[in-house]
Write a protein that holds these residues in place. Structure first.
Motif, PDB file in Angstrom:
ATOM      1  N   LEU A 134       0.917  -1.082  -0.101  1.00 20.60           N
ATOM      2  CA  LEU A 134      -0.094   0.292  -0.297  1.00 20.60           C
ATOM      3  C   LEU A 134       1.166   1.100   0.362  1.00 20.60           C
ATOM      4  N   ILE A 135       2.335   1.082   1.028  1.00 17.89           N
ATOM      5  CA  ILE A 135       2.882   2.316   0.717  1.00 17.89           C
ATOM      6  C   ILE A 135       3.299   2.319  -0.637  1.00 17.89           C
ATOM      7  N   VAL A 136       4.547   1.659  -0.864  1.00 24.94           N
ATOM      8  CA  VAL A 136       5.149   1.313  -1.883  1.00 24.94           C
ATOM      9  C   VAL A 136       4.343   1.620  -3.034  1.00 24.94           C
ATOM     10  N   LYS A 137       2.952   0.813  -3.367  1.00 28.58           N
ATOM     11  CA  LYS A 137       2.942   1.054  -4.990  1.00 28.58           C
ATOM     12  C   LYS A 137       1.054   1.393  -4.761  1.00 28.58           C
ATOM     13  N   GLY A 138       1.087   2.334  -3.880  1.00 28.84           N
ATOM     14  CA  GLY A 138      -0.831   2.574  -3.652  1.00 28.84           C
ATOM     15  C   GLY A 138      -2.013   1.717  -3.771  1.00 28.84           C
ATOM     16  N   SER A 139      -1.259   0.291  -3.563  1.00 23.64           N
ATOM     17  CA  SER A 139      -2.893  -0.682  -3.317  1.00 23.64           C
ATOM     18  C   SER A 139      -1.837  -1.390  -2.465  1.00 23.64           C
ATOM     19  N   ILE A 140      -3.040  -2.275  -1.608  1.00 27.29           N
ATOM     20  CA  ILE A 140      -2.480  -3.265  -0.643  1.00 27.29           C
ATOM     21  C   ILE A 140      -2.608  -4.778  -1.604  1.00 27.29           C
ATOM     22  N   PHE A 141      -2.465  -5.131  -2.032  1.00 28.94           N
ATOM     23  CA  PHE A 141      -2.197  -5.762  -3.218  1.00 28.94           C
ATOM     24  C   PHE A 141      -1.713  -5.761  -4.377  1.00 28.94           C
ATOM     25  N   ASN A 142      -0.738  -6.431  -4.543  1.00 29.99           N
ATOM     26  CA  ASN A 142       0.094  -6.806  -5.613  1.00 29.99           C
ATOM     27  C   ASN A 142      -0.618  -7.044  -6.750  1.00 29.99           C
ATOM     28  N   PHE A 143      -1.230  -6.707  -8.187  1.00 29.64           N
ATOM     29  CA  PHE A 143      -2.393  -7.128  -8.473  1.00 29.64           C
ATOM     30  C   PHE A 143      -0.931  -7.920  -9.675  1.00 29.64           C
ATOM     31  N   ASN A 144       0.228  -7.338 -10.133  1.00 27.45           N
ATOM     32  CA  ASN A 144       1.085  -8.010 -10.861  1.00 27.45           C
ATOM     33  C   ASN A 144       1.481  -9.244 -10.185  1.00 27.45           C
ATOM     34  N   TYR A 145       1.875  -9.340  -9.233  1.00 28.67           N
ATOM     35  CA  TYR A 145       2.133 -10.882  -8.556  1.00 28.67           C
ATOM     36  C   TYR A 145       1.139 -11.536  -8.671  1.00 28.67           C
ATOM     37  N   LEU A 146       0.107 -11.499  -8.645  1.00 27.89           N
ATOM     38  CA  LEU A 146      -1.216 -12.512  -8.567  1.00 27.89           C
ATOM     39  C   LEU A 146      -1.893 -13.094  -9.968  1.00 27.89           C
ATOM     40  N   PHE A 147      -1.691 -11.835 -10.888  1.00 29.44           N
ATOM     41  CA  PHE A 147      -1.446 -12.084 -12.269  1.00 29.44           C
ATOM     42  C   PHE A 147      -0.894 -12.426 -13.218  1.00 29.44           C
ATOM     43  N   TYR A 148       0.557 -12.500 -12.814  1.00 28.19           N
ATOM     44  CA  TYR A 148       1.729 -12.603 -13.389  1.00 28.19           C
ATOM     45  C   TYR A 148       3.162 -13.526 -13.512  1.00 28.19           C
ATOM     46  N   ASP A 149       3.394 -13.142 -12.238  1.00 22.42           N
ATOM     47  CA  ASP A 149       4.377 -13.488 -12.033  1.00 22.42           C
ATOM     48  C   ASP A 149       5.161 -13.035 -10.608  1.00 22.42           C
ATOM     49  N   PRO A 150       4.609 -13.694  -9.238  1.00 20.73           N
ATOM     50  CA  PRO A 150       5.386 -15.291 -10.081  1.00 20.73           C
ATOM     51  C   PRO A 150       3.796 -16.394 -10.155  1.00 20.73           C
ATOM     52  N   ILE A 151       2.235 -16.111  -9.478  1.00 17.60           N
ATOM     53  CA  ILE A 151       1.265 -16.932  -9.661  1.00 17.60           C
ATOM     54  C   ILE A 151       0.945 -17.158 -10.539  1.00 17.60           C
ATOM     55  N   LYS A 152       1.123 -17.243 -11.479  1.00 18.00           N
ATOM     56  CA  LYS A 152       1.353 -17.464 -13.186  1.00 18.00           C
ATOM     57  C   LYS A 152       1.847 -18.711 -13.468  1.00 18.00           C
ATOM     58  N   LYS A 153       2.637 -18.314 -12.961  1.00 17.69           N
ATOM     59  CA  LYS A 153       4.413 -19.483 -13.221  1.00 17.69           C
ATOM     60  C   LYS A 153       3.675 -20.466 -12.570  1.00 17.69           C
TER      61      LYS A 153
END
Length: 239
Positions: free
Chosen positions: A75-94
């Motif tokens: 939330l502090i670094v990226k403005g959202s409590i969830f890192n959606f890139n992490y969830l939808f691409y790397d590493p979750i998608k891998k």
């Protein structure tokens, strides 16, 4: 395939219940012509459409404690409590590859609900490729104050559960008389008046998005009316 609509309520980690029900459906090849989800319900629905048994549960159970995925630092670094890139691409998608071909060729209609901040109304997206699906899911699951507003199809969107927490009426408007709803709260649960956090949200968004705030203020009453309607329909065996 069952000629009915499957409606999936949101609810963050409460959606683990939804994930379990959908896993049983997939294990038994139970499909519905239309699937409608908001927020965490839509996230579970995406794995159901692609027939990924166990993925929704694994992601929530195994990765919800990872600060690279969710937490105050995000939330502090990226403005959202969830890192959606992490969830939808790397590493979750891998770790859990998503079957894009199955999504593209699915005979099930998959509708993802989000809230249009300018109008305060629910909007629904239907997507059949992965990147567009991700964009719609992000719009549907971006919580006020804890996530950035998502721009999609010319609209500024947040969590679909704000405007339409349980998409019963959307299912009816799609022409389905038979509706199966997976709730993430007890059927006797009722929302209370706005909390201090909600009142803070009102102040943050009210000047720019007055119609969004009007919807937020009405949300407890609307949710409770929906639950009364759902319970009545179930009692009278009309849904």
């Amino acid at each position: 395939m069952i000629n009915a609509a499957l409606v999936l309520e949101g609810g963050a980690l409460r959606s683990l219940y939804t994930a379990g029900v959908l896993d049983v459906f997939m294990e038994n090849n139970i499909e519905f012509k239309c699937v409608i989800g908001v927020s965490a319900g839509a996230l579970c629905g995406a794995n159901y459409i692609a027939k990924h048994i166990g993925n929704s549960a694994k992601i929530n159970i195994i990765h919800s404690g990872d600060s690279n995925f969710v937490g105050l630092r995000q939330l502090i670094v990226k403005g959202s409590i969830f890192n959606f890139n992490y969830l939808f691409y790397d590493p979750i998608k891998k770790l859990y590859p998503y079957d894009e071909e199955r999504l593209k060729n699915s005979k099930q209609k998959f509708l993802i609900g989000a809230t249009d901040c300018r109008t305060g109304n629910v909007v629904y997206f239907e997507r059949n490729n992965y990147d567009d699906l991700v964009h719609a899911l992000q719009a549907s699951s971006s919580m006020p104050l804890l996530s950035k507003i998502v721009n999609i199809d010319g609209m500024e969107c947040l969590d679909g559960a704000i405007a339409d927490p349980i998409s019963l009426h959307k299912a009816f408007s799609e022409g389905y008389n038979k509706v199966i709803i997976i709730l993430t709260r007890d059927s006797d649960y009722r929302k209370q008046d706005p909390s201090s956090l909600h009142k803070l949200l009102f102040k943050v968004y009210e000047k720019k998005y007055p119609k969004l705030i009007a919807t937020m203020r009405k949300r407890p009453h609307y949710y409770n009316l929906l639950m009364e309607e759902i319970n009545s329909l179930e009692k009278n065996k009309k849904s």
